[in-house]
Design an enzyme around this catalytic site. Structure first.
Site, PDB file in Angstrom:
ATOM      1  N   GLY A  55       0.892  -1.232  -0.039  1.00 17.10           N
ATOM      2  CA  GLY A  55      -0.128  -0.047  -0.167  1.00 17.10           C
ATOM      3  C   GLY A  55       0.898   1.264  -0.088  1.00 17.10           C
ATOM      4  O   GLY A  55       1.676   1.363   0.925  1.00 17.10           O
ATOM      5  N   ASP A  71       7.712   4.437  -3.485  1.00  9.47           N
ATOM      6  CA  ASP A  71       7.101   4.742  -2.100  1.00  9.47           C
ATOM      7  C   ASP A  71       8.498   4.663  -1.180  1.00  9.47           C
ATOM      8  O   ASP A  71       8.516   5.701  -0.119  1.00  9.47           O
ATOM      9  CB  ASP A  71       6.215   3.659  -1.647  1.00  9.47           C
ATOM     10  CG  ASP A  71       5.091   3.475  -2.341  1.00  9.47           C
ATOM     11  OD1 ASP A  71       4.555   4.652  -2.983  1.00  9.47           O
ATOM     12  OD2 ASP A  71       4.431   2.285  -2.842  1.00  9.47           O
TER      13      ASP A  71
END
Ligand code: RIB
Ligand code: NA
Length: 302
Positions: free
Chosen positions: A39, A255
């Protein structure tokens, strides 16, 4: 209050190795499924935590088994999970197809991430509105991102907006960002389909400058193996090259980059120094399998 607050998504990544991506109407056999913590939001928080950042995560996981996996991965990286909610139903999932070249295709099923609403955010406002750095991405409702970006910016926080996956953003959200972080396809999307011409850093610099005109105070355009370019108001754009690495799995490398950037900016480093560390951290992340599982501690970088 933690210096860095990441508001965003947490997904259980269901990772499958395949020989080639299936076309329409095609069936391919893949490997066993490996479940790992992912995520974009949680990845960024974990990356920042591993580097020693003082970081909290605001988001939602489901009450399925995956929720605990996601919570534990954050907590193990030293991330404050006081404002991670467990809600009834499924956690976010990402189906990740990995091909032998280290590239991936990802389908995200948001589930619990849809519950990261403006109302939920308001309940933890004291925890994020006054942070030094607030980090946002686009796997939670856009209304939530808009509320967090404008509120945090007005409160004096530095808002790092990772506009991924690509989505149309209102001008006031882009204007709240410092920095706006995008890859080439996200940049092209925000600029209405103008290609980033990444092969040549001059073209990428022009793209970064064009993104500045959308309102952010600074822009970081990530270029994969070519590093990143940065642009800020009133300064010449710069290019930070990446070290040569063999890509094993690029999942979540962007990320890792954002998490590292947040740590360095929260520590008062200038944008160029922050992008240099972020580029190195992303380079380590692409050399190992998985998203959060691949992120380095500070001693492992440089
Ligand atoms: O950016 C990588 C992430 O995108 C994966 O961890 C997956 O969960 C998707 O959100
Ligand atoms: Na990786």
């Amino acid at each position: 209050m933690p210096r860095i607050v990441v508001i965003g998504s947490a997904n259980a990544d269901l990772v499958l190795d395949i020989d080639h991506r299936p076309g329409a109407g095609e069936t391919v056999l893949g490997s066993d499924v490996v479940v790992t913590a992912g995520g974009k939001g949680a990845n960024q928080a974990v990356a920042a935590g591993r580097l020693g950042g003082d970081v909290a995560f605001v988001g939602c996981v489901g009450d399925d088994g995956y929720g605990e996996l996601l919570r534990r991965s954050l907590a193990d990286a030293g991330v404050d999970v006081t404002h991670l909610r467990t809600v009834p139903g499924a956690s976010g999932n990402a189906i990740i197809l990995l091909t032998p070249d280290g590239e991936n295709s990802i389908i995200v099923s948001p589930s619990a991430n849809r519950r990261v609403t403006v109302e939920l955010l308001e309940e933890s406002r004291a925890a994020w509105a006054g942070a030094a750095v607030v980090v946002l991405q686009l796997e939670i409702p856009l209304a939530t991102v808009a509320h967090a970006a404008t509120t945090a910016h007005a409160a004096g926080a530095r808002v790092i907006l990772n506009a991924a996956p690509a989505a149309a953003l209102p001008p006031e959200v882009l204007a709240a960002a410092d920095a706006l972080v995008v890859n080439e396809s996200e940049a092209a999307f925000l600029l209405g389909g103008v290609p980033a011409q990444a092969a040549e850093p001059g073209g990428a610099a022009a793209t970064a400058v064009a993104l500045l005109d959308l309102g952010p105070r600074s822009v970081v355009l990530t270029l994969g193996a070519d590093g990143a370019v940065l642009a800020a108001r009133g300064a010449e754009p710069g290019h930070v090259p990446a070290r040569k690495v063999t890509a094993v799995d690029t999942t979540g490398a962007g990320d890792a980059f954002v998490g590292a950037l947040a740590v360095e900016l929260a520590d008062g480093r200038d944008l160029r120094a922050a992008v240099e560390l972020a580029t190195d951290v992303a380079g380590v992340a692409v050399g190992r399998r998985g998203a959060q599982a691949a992120y380095p501690a500070r001693e492992e970088v440089r």
